[in-house]
Each structure stands twice: as structure tokens, then as C-alpha cells.
Design an enzyme around this catalytic site. Structure first.
Site, PDB file in Angstrom:
ATOM      1  N   LYS A 238      -1.993  -1.925   3.324  1.00  0.00           N
ATOM      2  CA  LYS A 238      -2.788  -1.095   3.749  1.00  0.00           C
ATOM      3  C   LYS A 238      -2.163   0.145   4.767  1.00  0.00           C
ATOM      4  CE  LYS A 238      -4.247  -1.331   8.126  1.00  0.00           C
ATOM      5  NZ  LYS A 238      -4.805  -1.738   9.211  1.00  0.00           N
TER       6      LYS A 238
ATOM      7  N   ASP B  18      -8.917  -1.972   4.591  1.00  0.00           N
ATOM      8  CA  ASP B  18      -8.999  -2.374   6.040  1.00  0.00           C
ATOM      9  C   ASP B  18     -10.196  -3.133   6.192  1.00  0.00           C
ATOM     10  OD1 ASP B  18     -10.929  -0.479   6.305  1.00  0.00           O
ATOM     11  OD2 ASP B  18     -10.482   0.304   8.253  1.00  0.00           O
TER      12      ASP B  18
END
Ligand code: SF4
Length: 235
Positions: free
Chosen positions: A144, A163
Site C-alpha cells: 500500500k 487502503d
């Protein structure tokens, strides 16, 4: 009497619920989603304040389990106090922890930031690396964070940021059934064209913040409500 194969098929089709036959990842449905996101967020950008790749890396590490607003309150003073990766690399994590206390999980974040800064200085000449593999070698950096840095700071589409907002969106829109962010990302990468990966990440994060909220999503005003079968829809 046993059914013939053709009869079995007919009977199976007759009882199959309509929803299970919907292709949630069809091109036509994805294009409707893209069009709605483009209309809602034509200039979606990363909400974390930063002036370079290193600042974005630090801000993204700080944003774990914390709002971007809170991170943006902390980082301007932090980067004024410690302007370079070398400054962060020279810190003791306990000292940095006090500066970032309000972002939560501050001891672990401080350890990771100092560790990442040390490696950037020792192995990458003080520059945040530009490949997924190298970024993943830094402490506290998973896909991420690496995708945020590569996409936003360097304009490199190496994946999709998954996310909490993107994860929720993918599940509500039935674009993925997977339970890990990495596997959700793999599913999304198959159905979102590569030239959209960076924009799509930003747009869906904003969509999750403004429309498809975790609790009580604003479905009544959602432009893709008609093609959404989320079980927790509010209309
Ligand atoms: S209809 Fe509701 S749950 Fe579905 S995408 Fe829109 S806001 Fe999210």
C-alpha cells in the site's frame, strides 16, 4: 427416475438466483464506475501534504490507523525540524516517537521511519527508491505504502493502493471477495486498466471518505447506487 443431463441443466437454471448471474466485473459495469468516479473526482489527488518522495513516504507510514488530517497537522513541523532523510536516519526512535505521538502507534512508526531513513541513506544514496521491490525492502513499507509513493511521487503505475476505503469499496461493489489487501489489489489490477491505476486509487479513497462511508454510506445520493448490491446499502 434419474434426470437426463439436459433436464438437470434446465432445472438448475430455473432455480439459480438472478444475482448470482450478474457479472460484477464486466467491462460495461466497470465503465459505469469509472465514469461516476471521473465525474465526482476529476482531479483527485493524494490528501497527504508533502514536497518530495521522502516526505510522502514518512507521511504514509504515519497515516496507518490515523486520519490524513491528523497526519497533516504533524508533518509540516516535523519536516521543518528534520528536513532530510539523513536527519531522520540520525535520530533515536524514542526521540522521533515524541514528535509523532499524536498519530498513534508512535513507537512502532518511529522505529520504522528511522529504519527506512537509515536504509535509504546507506543503500539508496539518500533517494527513495523507484521500484516496488526496493521499496518493500524498507522497514514499515508494504505494498500500500509503496504504491502511494510510486504513483503519487513518481507517477509510476505499479499497482493499486488498497487502503481501508479501497478494500471496503471492492467488497461492496463485489469486485473482489478476497480478505487480504494484497489479493484484493491483484483482483482490481485485472479489471482496472493500468493507465487508471493511479487515478483510480485516489478517486476511490475520496469516494470512501465522502460517499461510501464505512458507517452509513450515503447511498441515496450515490451515483452508482443502481449497480450496487452491497448488503449494507442504506437505501
Ligand atoms: S450505493 Fe451505497 S454502498 Fe453502494 S457504492 Fe454507493 S454509497 Fe457505497
Amino acid at each position: 427416475m434419474p434426470l437426463k443431463t439436459s433436464e438437470k441443466t434446465t432445472r438448475k437454471k430455473a432455480v439459480m438466483p438472478i444475482r448470482s448471474r450478474i457479472d460484477y466485473t464486466s467491462k460495461a459495469r466497470m465503465n459505469k464506475i469509472f465514469a461516476a468516479l471521473d465525474k465526482l473526482f476529476p482531479n483527485a489527488q493524494c490528501a497527504l501534504k508533502h514536497e518530495n518522495a521522502f516526505q510522502l513516504l514518512v507521511a504514509t507510514i504515519l497515516s496507518a490507523q490515523c486520519t490524513d488530517t491528523r497526519v497533516n497537522m504533524v508533518t509540516p513541523g516535523l519536516f521543518q525540524k528534520y528536513p532530510t532523510p539523513q536527519d531522520f536516519a540520525a535520530l533515536r526512535p524514542e526521540v522521533l516517537a515524541e514528535d509523532i505521538r499524536s498519530t498513534g502507534f508512535f513507537r512502532n512508526k518511529a522505529k520504522n521511519i528511522v529504519g527506512a531513513a537509515k536504509k535509504i541513506v546507506s543503500d539508496f544514496g539518500g533517494q527513495v527508491p523507484r521500484t516496488m521491490e526496493e521499496l518493500l525492502s524498507l522497514p514499515g513499507v508494504a505494498r500500500k505504502t509503496a504504491n502511494v509513493v510510486l504513483g503519487t511521487a513518481y507517477g509510476l503505475a505499479t499497482g493499486i493502493v488498497v487502503d481501508t476505503h479501497v478494500f471496503r469499496f471492492a467488497h461492496r461493489l463485489k469486485l473482489s471477495q478476497e480478505q487480504s489487501p494484497e489479493k484484493v489489489e491483484q483482483d482490481l489490477m485485472k479489471i482496472v486498466p493500468k493507465d487508471r491505476w493511479i487515478t483510480f486509487s485516489h478517486q476511490v479513497i475520496w469516494f470512501g471518505r465522502k460517499v461510501c462511508l464505512a458507517r452509513k454510506p450515503l447511498c441515496a445520493t450515490c451515483p452508482i447506487e443502481k449497480i450496487c448490491d452491497a448488503p449494507d446499502k442504506t437505501v
